[in-house]
Design an enzyme around this catalytic site. Structure first.
Site, short mmCIF file in Angstrom:
data_model
loop_
_atom_site.label_atom_id
_atom_site.label_comp_id
_atom_site.label_asym_id
_atom_site.label_seq_id
_atom_site.Cartn_x
_atom_site.Cartn_y
_atom_site.Cartn_z
N SER A 10 0.86 -1.19 0.00
CA SER A 10 0.00 0.00 0.00
C SER A 10 0.89 1.23 0.00
O SER A 10 1.71 1.42 0.91
CB SER A 10 -0.87 0.02 1.26
OG SER A 10 -1.37 1.33 1.43
N HIS A 35 -1.19 -1.44 -4.27
CA HIS A 35 -2.46 -1.18 -3.61
C HIS A 35 -2.60 0.33 -3.38
O HIS A 35 -1.74 0.96 -2.77
CB HIS A 35 -2.49 -1.93 -2.27
CG HIS A 35 -3.78 -1.85 -1.54
ND1 HIS A 35 -4.88 -2.64 -1.86
CD2 HIS A 35 -4.17 -1.08 -0.50
CE1 HIS A 35 -5.88 -2.35 -1.04
NE2 HIS A 35 -5.49 -1.41 -0.21
N ASP A 37 -4.88 3.29 -1.84
CA ASP A 37 -5.93 3.58 -0.85
C ASP A 37 -6.54 4.95 -1.08
O ASP A 37 -5.89 5.97 -0.86
CB ASP A 37 -5.34 3.50 0.56
CG ASP A 37 -5.08 2.07 0.98
OD1 ASP A 37 -6.02 1.26 0.88
OD2 ASP A 37 -3.95 1.77 1.39
N MET A 39 -9.22 7.66 0.02
CA MET A 39 -10.02 8.03 1.20
C MET A 39 -10.62 9.42 1.01
O MET A 39 -9.95 10.31 0.48
CB MET A 39 -9.14 8.04 2.44
CG MET A 39 -8.41 6.72 2.67
SD MET A 39 -7.52 6.75 4.23
CE MET A 39 -6.63 5.19 4.12
N HIS A 68 -8.49 0.55 -3.81
CA HIS A 68 -9.38 0.33 -2.66
C HIS A 68 -10.09 1.64 -2.35
O HIS A 68 -9.51 2.56 -1.80
CB HIS A 68 -8.49 -0.14 -1.49
CG HIS A 68 -9.21 -0.35 -0.21
ND1 HIS A 68 -8.55 -0.51 0.99
CD2 HIS A 68 -10.53 -0.45 0.07
CE1 HIS A 68 -9.43 -0.67 1.96
NE2 HIS A 68 -10.65 -0.64 1.44
N MET A 70 -12.28 3.86 -0.37
CA MET A 70 -12.91 4.09 0.94
C MET A 70 -13.65 5.42 0.81
O MET A 70 -13.28 6.43 1.46
CB MET A 70 -11.84 4.11 2.03
CG MET A 70 -11.30 2.72 2.33
SD MET A 70 -9.72 2.73 3.19
CE MET A 70 -8.62 2.86 1.77
N MET A 139 -10.94 -6.27 5.74
CA MET A 139 -10.14 -5.32 6.52
C MET A 139 -9.77 -5.95 7.86
O MET A 139 -10.64 -6.45 8.58
CB MET A 139 -10.91 -4.03 6.77
CG MET A 139 -11.20 -3.17 5.55
SD MET A 139 -9.75 -2.66 4.60
CE MET A 139 -8.75 -1.83 5.85
N PHE A 145 -6.20 4.59 8.23
CA PHE A 145 -4.79 4.90 8.52
C PHE A 145 -3.92 3.66 8.38
O PHE A 145 -4.38 2.54 8.65
CB PHE A 145 -4.66 5.45 9.94
CG PHE A 145 -5.52 6.65 10.17
CD1 PHE A 145 -5.09 7.92 9.79
CD2 PHE A 145 -6.79 6.52 10.72
CE1 PHE A 145 -5.90 9.04 9.97
CE2 PHE A 145 -7.62 7.63 10.91
CZ PHE A 145 -7.17 8.89 10.53
N ASP A 175 -6.10 -6.69 4.42
CA ASP A 175 -5.58 -5.31 4.43
C ASP A 175 -5.58 -4.76 5.85
O ASP A 175 -6.65 -4.59 6.45
CB ASP A 175 -6.46 -4.46 3.52
CG ASP A 175 -5.89 -3.07 3.28
OD1 ASP A 175 -4.81 -2.76 3.79
OD2 ASP A 175 -6.57 -2.29 2.55
C1 DX5 Z 1 -6.12 1.29 5.72
C2 DX5 Z 1 -5.65 0.95 4.31
C3 DX5 Z 1 -4.50 0.00 4.29
C4 DX5 Z 1 -3.30 0.48 5.03
C5 DX5 Z 1 -2.45 -0.67 5.41
O1 DX5 Z 1 -7.30 2.03 5.62
O2 DX5 Z 1 -6.70 0.37 3.56
O3 DX5 Z 1 -4.18 -0.36 2.96
O4 DX5 Z 1 -2.54 1.39 4.31
O5 DX5 Z 1 -1.38 -0.17 6.13
P1 DX5 Z 1 -0.59 -1.08 7.17
O6 DX5 Z 1 -0.04 -2.25 6.39
O7 DX5 Z 1 0.46 -0.18 7.67
O8 DX5 Z 1 -1.56 -1.53 8.22
ZN ZN Z 2 -6.36 -0.61 1.51
#
Ligand code: DX5
Ligand code: ZN
Length: 229
Positions: A10, A35, A37, A39, A68, A70, A139, A145, A175
């Site tokens: 990620s 990956h 993310d 948000m 992904h 969110m 998840m 975060f 994830d």
């Molecule tokens: C969280 C994200 C993850 C996150 C994973 O909302 O979807 O992809 O970045 O980070 P780590 O591996 O540090 O938990």
């Molecule tokens: Zn993610």
């Protein structure tokens, strides 16, 4: 059947000032997918980036862009993410009332469709869309975060989802809080795609990324009873 674990770093934990270089570096270090993310500060309490940033880094690698979302609502933005270069687009089951419609829309754009579940969401919400998904993202932290602790209760959900899928060609992706130790737990339970942000990007350079990715892959392979490469 021999299952190959896919490692998807990620970029949330990457240096955003050098995002294109970081993407290239993790791919050279052995990453399979990237990956991304997304948000929106509404569905989750954080804001990252959107289609223009994805488009800007798209030509830095041929690796699969695993996006992904969110964000809520997701439907109005699916086309923009598809056009930016996402290969897999994953929406949260909790992000809207019409999951089936969202998944159909993603496939209609010619992309692989994924559905994600927050840690507290039961797996039965995806029971009637299994024929519309290519990937199920479970998840193992509350989204928003990087760097949070893995929630062990989800391991049982991984097992249940893998059983629910049966012979369908659907990826089960984990994830949040993935480290070599937690990678072995979820791989043994049936996950075949592991997202890792902080555990991949710690160390900050190519050599560290290679070691970090190898350690996660070795742990997953060992849990599957396979010889690590
Ligand atoms: C969280 C994200 C993850 C996150 C994973 O909302 O979807 O992809 O970045 O980070 P780590 O591996 O540090 O938990
Ligand atoms: Zn993610």
């Amino acid at each position: 059947m021999k299952r190959q674990t896919i490692i998807a770093p990620s970029v949330l934990s990457a240096d955003f000032s050098r995002l294109g270089d970081e993407v290239e570096a993790v791919v050279h270090a052995g990453a399979d997918w990237i990956h991304l993310d997304i948000m929106d500060g509404h569905f989750v309490p954080n804001i990252t980036f959107g289609p223009p940033v994805i488009k800007a880094i798209r030509d830095r690698t041929d690796a699969v862009f695993d996006c992904h979302l969110m964000i809520a609502p997701a439907d109005p933005y699916l086309q923009a993410f598809a056009e930016a270069g996402c290969d897999i687009i994953t929406v949260h089951a909790e992000a809207g009332p019409h999951l089936d419609r969202s998944l159909q829309a993603i496939r209609g754009l010619g992309k692989k469709a994924g559905v994600s579940l927050n840690p507290s969401t039961p797996e039965n919400v995806i029971e009637y869309v299994l024929d519309r998904v290519d990937l199920i993202l479970l998840m193992t932290v509350n989204p928003g975060f990087g760097g949070q602790a893995f929630i062990p209760a989800v391991v049982e959900k991984v097992r249940r989802v893998r059983a629910m899928i049966g012979n369908r060609p659907i990826h089960v992706e984990i994830d949040g809080g993935v480290t070599p130790a937690t990678a072995s737990l979820v791989a043994a339970a049936g996950a075949d795609v592991l997202v890792a942000g902080s555990a991949v990007f710690k160390g900050g350079d190519k050599e560290a990324y290679r070691e970090n990715i190898s350690a996660i892959r070795a742990a997953a392979d060992a849990a599957l009873g396979q010889k690590a490469a």
